[in-house]
Motif scaffolding. Structure first.
Motif, PDB file in Angstrom:
ATOM      1  N   VAL A  33       0.751  -1.032  -0.114  1.00 22.84           N
ATOM      2  CA  VAL A  33      -0.022   0.127   0.009  1.00 22.84           C
ATOM      3  C   VAL A  33       0.732   1.228  -0.061  1.00 22.84           C
ATOM      4  CG1 VAL A  33      -2.123  -0.991   1.165  1.00 22.84           C
ATOM      5  CG2 VAL A  33      -0.082   0.011   2.663  1.00 22.84           C
ATOM      6  N   ASP A  37      -2.449   5.338   2.022  1.00 24.37           N
ATOM      7  CA  ASP A  37      -3.495   4.338   2.159  1.00 24.37           C
ATOM      8  C   ASP A  37      -3.206   3.421   3.527  1.00 24.37           C
ATOM      9  OD1 ASP A  37      -4.648   4.617  -0.336  1.00 24.37           O
ATOM     10  OD2 ASP A  37      -3.228   2.901  -1.357  1.00 24.37           O
ATOM     11  N   GLU A  40      -4.673   5.597   6.415  1.00 22.37           N
ATOM     12  CA  GLU A  40      -5.907   5.867   6.226  1.00 22.37           C
ATOM     13  C   GLU A  40      -6.637   4.512   6.594  1.00 22.37           C
ATOM     14  OE1 GLU A  40      -6.289   9.106   2.697  1.00 22.37           O
ATOM     15  OE2 GLU A  40      -6.170   7.092   2.292  1.00 22.37           O
ATOM     16  N   GLN A  41      -5.827   3.334   6.324  1.00 19.96           N
ATOM     17  CA  GLN A  41      -6.334   2.156   6.888  1.00 19.96           C
ATOM     18  C   GLN A  41      -6.257   1.772   8.288  1.00 19.96           C
ATOM     19  OE1 GLN A  41      -4.839  -1.453   4.588  1.00 19.96           O
ATOM     20  NE2 GLN A  41      -5.130  -0.630   2.884  1.00 19.96           N
ATOM     21  N   LYS A 176     -10.900   8.230   2.475  1.00 11.14           N
ATOM     22  CA  LYS A 176      -9.553   9.193   2.398  1.00 11.14           C
ATOM     23  C   LYS A 176      -9.454  10.212   3.800  1.00 11.14           C
ATOM     24  CE  LYS A 176      -7.921   7.021  -0.955  1.00 11.14           C
ATOM     25  NZ  LYS A 176      -6.845   6.059  -0.792  1.00 11.14           N
TER      26      LYS A 176
END
Length: 190
Positions: A33, A37, A40-41, A176
């Protein structure tokens, strides 16, 4: 783009959003990622865990130090500890409460702590996390464990560490960074 030296309470949110936009697409230390990402994950994991808003934002910003620190992004891959937890914690403590900045500052220590106190934790680390663990000091000494546990934010740092570990899934559907703007604004220090 706002310079790190020009950041104020009034523009910290814009600064963070700009950092995500400019630096977020970069690869994340060999993980599947991007940096954005991953963060945000990690925030999505905190939301799924019903974490308080402060911990959601800590999860979202936990690796911001990779972007704003004094070391290049590939420092860890090249054998140098980039101290990103200190860089991230330092800027966040100026604008956010300790419930946000301390878990960020402690998330590397939490990895070292978990590797020390939980025999199974090391096995869940990605190869990139194992590499960085070795550069960041490896397992903690008994004194370091005691000092870590004495910090009132150590339990949130441990929770953040798990979100960090779980935030590395290719093609996962997430919100996001802009989705978190209201929280980024609301949690700022007065």
């Amino acid at each position: 783009m706002i310079s790190k030296n020009e950041v104020t309470r009034d523009n910290i949110v814009e600064y963070l959003l700009e950092v995500f936009a400019v630096r977020g697409p970069e690869s994340y230390l060999g993980e599947p990622v991007s940096m954005a990402d991953h963060m945000e994950q990690s925030a999505a994991c905190a939301v799924e865990d019903d974490a308080p808003d402060s911990l959601v934002i800590a999860a979202l910003l936990h690796d911001i130090g990779h972007f704003i620190g004094d070391f290049p992004l590939d420092a860890l891959e090249n054998g140098t500890d980039n101290l990103h937890e200190d860089a991230g914690g330092a800027i966040l403590q100026m604008f956010y409460p300790p419930e946000v900045s301390e878990p960020v500052r402690l998330h590397v220590a939490a990895k070292r702590y978990l590797c020390t106190v939980d025999e199974t934790y090391y096995d869940r680390l990605s190869p990139a996390s194992i590499n960085s663990l070795n550069l960041q000091g490896g397992k903690m000494s008994a004194t370091e464990v005691s000092e870590f546990e004495a910090n009132p934010h150590h339990k949130d740092a441990v929770r953040l560490r798990y979100y960090d570990d779980d935030g590395k899934v290719a093609d996962r559907t997430i919100h996001k960074v802009a989705h978190y703007r209201p929280l980024l604004e609301a949690l700022r220090l007065q």
